[in-house]
Design a protein around this motif. Structure first.
Motif, short mmCIF file in Angstrom:
data_model
loop_
_atom_site.label_atom_id
_atom_site.label_comp_id
_atom_site.label_asym_id
_atom_site.label_seq_id
_atom_site.Cartn_x
_atom_site.Cartn_y
_atom_site.Cartn_z
N PHE A 70 -9.59 2.28 -43.63
CA PHE A 70 -9.86 0.99 -43.26
C PHE A 70 -10.07 0.66 -41.94
CE2 PHE A 70 -9.68 -3.62 -43.05
CZ PHE A 70 -8.55 -3.97 -42.03
N VAL A 71 -11.01 -0.13 -41.46
CA VAL A 71 -11.46 -0.28 -40.04
C VAL A 71 -11.20 -1.57 -39.43
CG1 VAL A 71 -13.16 0.05 -38.31
CG2 VAL A 71 -12.98 1.95 -39.93
N ALA A 72 -11.78 -2.47 -40.29
CA ALA A 72 -11.54 -3.92 -40.06
C ALA A 72 -11.99 -4.65 -41.22
CB ALA A 72 -12.65 -4.50 -38.92
N ARG A 73 -11.63 -5.98 -41.10
CA ARG A 73 -11.82 -6.86 -42.16
C ARG A 73 -11.84 -8.38 -41.70
NH1 ARG A 73 -7.15 -9.94 -43.75
NH2 ARG A 73 -8.33 -10.95 -45.37
N ILE A 74 -12.39 -9.40 -42.14
CA ILE A 74 -12.63 -10.56 -41.66
C ILE A 74 -12.85 -11.68 -42.85
CG2 ILE A 74 -15.36 -10.29 -41.61
CD1 ILE A 74 -15.23 -12.32 -38.96
N THR A 75 -12.20 -12.68 -42.86
CA THR A 75 -12.14 -13.79 -43.74
C THR A 75 -13.65 -14.45 -44.00
OG1 THR A 75 -10.95 -15.22 -42.49
CG2 THR A 75 -9.79 -13.81 -43.90
#
Length: 122
Positions: free
Chosen positions: A46-51
């Motif tokens: 995992f590197v990044a997430r955005i809602t």
């Protein structure tokens, strides 16, 4: 939903790259978007997430402060700005889309792009 990642390449340590992920399909704006990476011989990370609204982002400690994820729902595109790149950032980077809210586990994501290779030389 189809995802097309681009922007990878070769960069020297300390440099920057901006990855883009263009999505097609009506469900793009319905859920969390994420970036993951996979280096040779290693598991997907995992590197990044955005809602959906872009109001919440998350990063692992390995990239926090160096990477920034953003999204433009009007353009059906999510971005990953990567600064201060290190050789250990070398990997194939994948964007992913979830139909709903998702965290950092890749199993939560429903759609995946083909990946774009980032190589950071020392």
């Amino acid at each position: 939903v189809q995802l097309q990642a681009s922007g990878g390449g070769v960069v020297q340590a300390g440099g920057s790259l901006r990855l883009s992920c263009a999505a097609s399909g009506r469900t793009f704006s319905s859920g969390t978007m994420g970036w993951f990476r996979q280096a040779p011989g290693k598991e997907r990370e995992f590197v990044a997430r955005i809602t959906l609204s872009g109001g919440s982002t998350n990063y692992p400690d390995s990239v926090k402060g160096r990477f920034t994820i953003s999204r433009d729902n009007a353009k059906n595109t999510v971005y990953l700005q990567m600064n201060s790149l290190k050789p250990e950032d070398t990997a194939v980077y994948y964007c992913a889309a979830a139909r709903g809210v998702a965290a950092g586990n890749p199993g939560w994501y429903d759609y995946w792009g083909q990946g774009t290779l980032v190589t950071v030389s020392s």
